[in-house]
Design an enzyme around this catalytic site. Structure first.
Site, PDB file in Angstrom:
ATOM      1  N   THR A   1       0.804  -1.217   0.000  1.00  6.07           N
ATOM      2  CA  THR A   1       0.000   0.000   0.000  1.00  6.07           C
ATOM      3  C   THR A   1       0.845   1.279   0.000  1.00  6.07           C
ATOM      4  O   THR A   1       1.963   1.285   0.544  1.00  6.07           O
ATOM      5  CB  THR A   1      -0.920  -0.006   1.244  1.00  6.07           C
ATOM      6  N   ASP A   2       0.279   2.344  -0.534  1.00  4.93           N
ATOM      7  CA  ASP A   2       0.957   3.649  -0.506  1.00  4.93           C
ATOM      8  C   ASP A   2       1.130   4.159   0.929  1.00  4.93           C
ATOM      9  O   ASP A   2       1.941   5.046   1.192  1.00  4.93           O
ATOM     10  CB  ASP A   2       0.202   4.691  -1.347  1.00  4.93           C
ATOM     11  N   GLU A   3       0.356   3.582   1.867  1.00  7.13           N
ATOM     12  CA  GLU A   3       0.423   4.063   3.256  1.00  7.13           C
ATOM     13  C   GLU A   3       1.790   3.836   3.878  1.00  7.13           C
ATOM     14  O   GLU A   3       2.119   4.462   4.885  1.00  7.13           O
ATOM     15  CB  GLU A   3      -0.661   3.391   4.115  1.00  7.13           C
TER      16      GLU A   3
ATOM     17  N   TYR B   1      -1.755  -0.271  11.059  1.00 11.59           N
ATOM     18  CA  TYR B   1      -1.987  -1.013   9.805  1.00 11.59           C
ATOM     19  C   TYR B   1      -0.801  -0.859   8.865  1.00 11.59           C
ATOM     20  O   TYR B   1      -0.220  -1.851   8.397  1.00 11.59           O
ATOM     21  CB  TYR B   1      -3.283  -0.531   9.124  1.00 11.59           C
TER      22      TYR B   1
ATOM     23  N   LYS C   1       1.988  -3.571   7.386  1.00 10.24           N
ATOM     24  CA  LYS C   1       2.205  -3.822   5.944  1.00 10.24           C
ATOM     25  C   LYS C   1       3.685  -3.613   5.602  1.00 10.24           C
ATOM     26  O   LYS C   1       4.267  -4.366   4.820  1.00 10.24           O
ATOM     27  CB  LYS C   1       1.324  -2.906   5.086  1.00 10.24           C
TER      28      LYS C   1
HETATM   29  P1  NAD Z   1     -10.262  -6.869   2.317  1.00  5.43           P
HETATM   30  O1  NAD Z   1     -10.208  -6.445   3.735  1.00  5.43           O
HETATM   31  O2  NAD Z   1     -11.465  -6.576   1.517  1.00  5.43           O
HETATM   32  O3  NAD Z   1     -10.028  -8.457   2.228  1.00  5.43           O
HETATM   33  C1  NAD Z   1      -9.020  -9.118   2.945  1.00  5.43           C
HETATM   34  C2  NAD Z   1      -9.188 -10.614   2.692  1.00  5.43           C
HETATM   35  O4  NAD Z   1      -8.112 -11.315   3.351  1.00  5.43           O
HETATM   36  C3  NAD Z   1     -10.492 -11.182   3.237  1.00  5.43           C
HETATM   37  O5  NAD Z   1     -11.096 -12.017   2.282  1.00  5.43           O
HETATM   38  C4  NAD Z   1     -10.062 -11.971   4.469  1.00  5.43           C
HETATM   39  O6  NAD Z   1     -10.917 -13.060   4.783  1.00  5.43           O
HETATM   40  C5  NAD Z   1      -8.663 -12.443   4.046  1.00  5.43           C
HETATM   41  N1  NAD Z   1      -7.792 -12.750   5.193  1.00  5.43           N
HETATM   42  C6  NAD Z   1      -7.519 -11.938   6.270  1.00  5.43           C
HETATM   43  N2  NAD Z   1      -6.686 -12.580   7.109  1.00  5.43           N
HETATM   44  C7  NAD Z   1      -6.399 -13.786   6.552  1.00  5.43           C
HETATM   45  C8  NAD Z   1      -5.566 -14.877   6.941  1.00  5.43           C
HETATM   46  N3  NAD Z   1      -4.861 -14.858   8.087  1.00  5.43           N
HETATM   47  N4  NAD Z   1      -5.489 -15.952   6.125  1.00  5.43           N
HETATM   48  C9  NAD Z   1      -6.211 -15.992   4.965  1.00  5.43           C
HETATM   49  N5  NAD Z   1      -7.020 -14.991   4.561  1.00  5.43           N
HETATM   50  C10 NAD Z   1      -7.108 -13.895   5.336  1.00  5.43           C
HETATM   51  O7  NAD Z   1      -8.950  -6.288   1.643  1.00  5.43           O
HETATM   52  P2  NAD Z   1      -8.755  -5.419   0.307  1.00  5.43           P
HETATM   53  O8  NAD Z   1      -9.190  -4.032   0.545  1.00  5.43           O
HETATM   54  O9  NAD Z   1      -9.261  -6.193  -0.851  1.00  5.43           O
HETATM   55  O10 NAD Z   1      -7.135  -5.396   0.257  1.00  5.43           O
HETATM   56  C11 NAD Z   1      -6.424  -6.488  -0.324  1.00  5.43           C
HETATM   57  C12 NAD Z   1      -4.936  -6.202  -0.233  1.00  5.43           C
HETATM   58  O11 NAD Z   1      -4.645  -4.992  -0.926  1.00  5.43           O
HETATM   59  C13 NAD Z   1      -4.428  -5.992   1.200  1.00  5.43           C
HETATM   60  O12 NAD Z   1      -3.164  -6.596   1.313  1.00  5.43           O
HETATM   61  C14 NAD Z   1      -4.330  -4.475   1.354  1.00  5.43           C
HETATM   62  O13 NAD Z   1      -3.334  -4.122   2.274  1.00  5.43           O
HETATM   63  C15 NAD Z   1      -3.948  -4.078  -0.073  1.00  5.43           C
HETATM   64  N6  NAD Z   1      -4.384  -2.715  -0.490  1.00  5.43           N
HETATM   65  C16 NAD Z   1      -5.687  -2.327  -0.371  1.00  5.43           C
HETATM   66  C17 NAD Z   1      -6.063  -1.063  -0.828  1.00  5.43           C
HETATM   67  C18 NAD Z   1      -7.496  -0.579  -0.723  1.00  5.43           C
HETATM   68  O14 NAD Z   1      -7.733   0.623  -0.948  1.00  5.43           O
HETATM   69  N7  NAD Z   1      -8.457  -1.417  -0.415  1.00  5.43           N
HETATM   70  C19 NAD Z   1      -5.110  -0.215  -1.421  1.00  5.43           C
HETATM   71  C20 NAD Z   1      -3.777  -0.663  -1.512  1.00  5.43           C
HETATM   72  C21 NAD Z   1      -3.426  -1.923  -1.069  1.00  5.43           C
HETATM   73  O1  DAU Z   2      -4.172   4.167   0.602  1.00  6.73           O
HETATM   74  C1  DAU Z   2      -4.388   2.792   0.516  1.00  6.73           C
HETATM   75  C2  DAU Z   2      -5.201   2.358   1.710  1.00  6.73           C
HETATM   76  O2  DAU Z   2      -6.515   2.873   1.503  1.00  6.73           O
HETATM   77  C3  DAU Z   2      -5.256   0.848   1.902  1.00  6.73           C
HETATM   78  O3  DAU Z   2      -3.964   0.361   2.155  1.00  6.73           O
HETATM   79  C4  DAU Z   2      -6.184   0.486   3.059  1.00  6.73           C
HETATM   80  O4  DAU Z   2      -6.311  -0.905   3.180  1.00  6.73           O
HETATM   81  C5  DAU Z   2      -7.557   1.100   2.786  1.00  6.73           C
HETATM   82  O5  DAU Z   2      -8.411   0.864   3.877  1.00  6.73           O
HETATM   83  C6  DAU Z   2      -7.444   2.608   2.525  1.00  6.73           C
HETATM   84  O6  DAU Z   2      -7.051   3.314   3.740  1.00  6.73           O
HETATM   85  P1  DAU Z   2      -7.682   4.749   4.131  1.00  6.73           P
HETATM   86  O7  DAU Z   2      -7.510   4.921   5.562  1.00  6.73           O
HETATM   87  O8  DAU Z   2      -7.180   5.802   3.217  1.00  6.73           O
HETATM   88  O9  DAU Z   2      -9.229   4.464   3.696  1.00  6.73           O
HETATM   89  P2  DAU Z   2     -10.608   4.751   4.451  1.00  6.73           P
HETATM   90  O10 DAU Z   2     -11.681   4.398   3.487  1.00  6.73           O
HETATM   91  O11 DAU Z   2     -10.664   4.169   5.791  1.00  6.73           O
HETATM   92  O12 DAU Z   2     -10.563   6.346   4.605  1.00  6.73           O
HETATM   93  C7  DAU Z   2     -10.387   7.199   3.490  1.00  6.73           C
HETATM   94  C8  DAU Z   2     -10.422   8.642   3.996  1.00  6.73           C
HETATM   95  O13 DAU Z   2     -11.742   8.957   4.452  1.00  6.73           O
HETATM   96  C9  DAU Z   2      -9.498   8.888   5.159  1.00  6.73           C
HETATM   97  O14 DAU Z   2      -8.890  10.167   5.024  1.00  6.73           O
HETATM   98  C10 DAU Z   2     -10.419   8.890   6.387  1.00  6.73           C
HETATM   99  C11 DAU Z   2     -11.745   9.366   5.821  1.00  6.73           C
HETATM  100  N1  DAU Z   2     -12.939   8.782   6.455  1.00  6.73           N
HETATM  101  C12 DAU Z   2     -13.018   7.420   6.503  1.00  6.73           C
HETATM  102  C13 DAU Z   2     -14.103   6.799   7.073  1.00  6.73           C
HETATM  103  C14 DAU Z   2     -14.202   5.306   7.134  1.00  6.73           C
HETATM  104  C15 DAU Z   2     -13.955   9.591   6.978  1.00  6.73           C
HETATM  105  O15 DAU Z   2     -13.891  10.844   6.923  1.00  6.73           O
HETATM  106  N2  DAU Z   2     -15.035   8.973   7.535  1.00  6.73           N
HETATM  107  C16 DAU Z   2     -15.151   7.623   7.618  1.00  6.73           C
HETATM  108  O16 DAU Z   2     -16.163   7.126   8.144  1.00  6.73           O
END
Ligand code: NAD
Ligand code: DAU
Length: 336
Positions: A123-125, A147, A151
């Site tokens: 992730t970019d985080e 988190y 990562k």
């Molecule tokens: P998500 O939370 O929707 O899904 C996570 C999945 O992992 C679920 O299906 C869960 O059951 C499975 N899981 C969790 N722990 C496990 C374990 N111990 N063994 C097997 N399975 C397990 O996640 P997402 O948003 O689809 O993110 C997927 C990946 O992409 C993550 O690694 C996250 O860090 C990365 N990522 C997400 C975002 C985003 O904006 N959503 C952005 C950048 C990177």
């Molecule tokens: O940047 C990549 C990341 O994006 C991934 O690695 C993470 O898995 C994914 O959860 C996401 O993280 P963020 O913290 O950026 O996403 P989130 O949707 O939780 O929040 C996005 C922005 O919105 C953040 O600045 C916080 C704000 N927010 C979020 C929630 C849930 C609110 O203002 N209100 C809310 O209820």
């Protein structure tokens, strides 16, 4: 491409990756290993009906399960993780277990099985908050919440296995991803579905001008596929579309597309240590031939439309595990 092990394929991006890869490559076989945590949902894969797909219910931390799942696979694409920043602020034990220990087990099993490519989805985080400019892959990492720290830990282990054992590890760092089937704890599906339910949109006060870069989920999948096929082992690739938006802007967009006005905004206390801005340069990935195909305007419209047409999917979730979480996270914290 043969047989690929996808971990976390019942989650948001992992399930989109499986649906897309089975579509794009007629000869591919996918094994999906998922623990089905609160975020894992087999409804995300309902449309997958093929002999080229196998599901294994299990935990990546479990050595026996991992060894069994990886056997005969040419590559691993590792999505499985605890992913929600706000939950990591309440307690990060599961984050350390899955996002660090889990990666370690994947690397061990891949090494034991001579797996030819191990792609860790990150992730970019990990760069931390960035007020100006855009991060490049060689920049120092500086995660600022549990988190992103977990990562970063997983990434560093991946890099260590590459350096120590020449395990062909590739790392992608994706920006904020959105689209269908995203668990409604994340801001866009939460705001879209709340608006549809005539409920307020809980915007973090003080964080309304914070910036995220928004990437449509299928573009994220295309990027991972590009790195899997063309990336150089040991290297890191940023994935970003360049659609940087303030939280207030995306909130207003959701209100517009759901026909609601600004009285639906509800101010809640800010996330502690809230990262102000994420921004990455993705030239290295673009040099491999990738570019985003879905604009922010098109992506957000498609996404809102999908949630309108698929209430069966999100209503079940919101009435289940999510309900207690929402009470704790929001209802008790509303600023009146
Ligand atoms: P998500 O939370 O929707 O899904 C996570 C999945 O992992 C679920 O299906 C869960 O059951 C499975 N899981 C969790 N722990 C496990 C374990 N111990 N063994 C097997 N399975 C397990 O996640 P997402 O948003 O689809 O993110 C997927 C990946 O992409 C993550 O690694 C996250 O860090 C990365 N990522 C997400 C975002 C985003 O904006 N959503 C952005 C950048 C990177
Ligand atoms: O940047 C990549 C990341 O994006 C991934 O690695 C993470 O898995 C994914 O959860 C996401 O993280 P963020 O913290 O950026 O996403 P989130 O949707 O939780 O929040 C996005 C922005 O919105 C953040 O600045 C916080 C704000 N927010 C979020 C929630 C849930 C609110 O203002 N209100 C809310 O209820």
């Amino acid at each position: 491409m043969g047989k690929i092990l996808v971990t976390g394929g019942a989650g948001f991006i992992g399930s989109a990756f499986i649906r897309n890869m089975l579509d794009w490559y007629p000869d591919i076989h996918i094994v999906n290993l998922d623990k089905l945590t609160y975020a894992g949902n087999l409804d995300n894969l309902k449309s997958v009906d093929t002999k080229r797909y196998t599901f294994i219910h299990g935990d990546i931390v479990d050595a026996e399960v991992m060894e069994h799942a990886i056997k005969g696979c040419d590559a691993v694409v590792h999505f499985a993780a605890e992913t929600h920043v706000d939950r990591s602020l309440v307690g990060a034990k599961d984050f350390l277990r899955t996002n660090v220990e889990g990666v370690y087990q994947i690397l061990l099993s891949a090494r034991n099985n001579d797996t030819s490519r191990v792609l860790l989805v990150s992730t970019d985080e990990v760069y931390g908050s960035r007020d100006v400019g855009s991060a490049v892959e060689t920049d120092m990492i500086c995660p600022r919440n549990p988190y992103s720290a977990s990562k970063a830990g997983g990434e560093l282990l991946g890099k260590a296995f590459y350096e120590s054992f020449k395990l062909p590890v590739l790392i992608t760092r994706g920006c904020n991803t959105y689209g269908p089937y995203q668990y409604p704890e994340k801001v866009l599906p939460l705001f879209i579905t709340n608006a549809m339910e005539d409920k307020p949109l809980p915007l973090y006060k003080g964080g309304e001008h914070n910036i995220r870069d928004w990437l449509y989920v299928d573009d994220h999948c295309r990027a991972i596929d590009t790195v899997l096929r063309k990336g150089v082992p040991g290297e890191i690739y940023n994935i970003s579309a360049g659609y940087e938006k303030e939280n207030i802007e995306i909130t207003r967009k959701v209100l517009e597309l759901t026909g609601k006005d600004e009285s639906f905004i509800q101010w809640v206390p800010d996330r502690p240590g809230h990262d102000r801005r994420y921004s990455m340069n993705s030239d290295k990935l673009r040099a491999l031939g990738w570019k985003p195909l879905v604009s922010w305007e098109e992506g957000i419209q498609k996404t809102v439309q999908w949630y309108k047409e698929n209430e069966w999917w999100w209503r079940k979730i919101k009435e289940g595990e999510f309900k207690k979480y929402y009470e704790e996270q929001y209802i008790k914290r509303i600023i009146t």
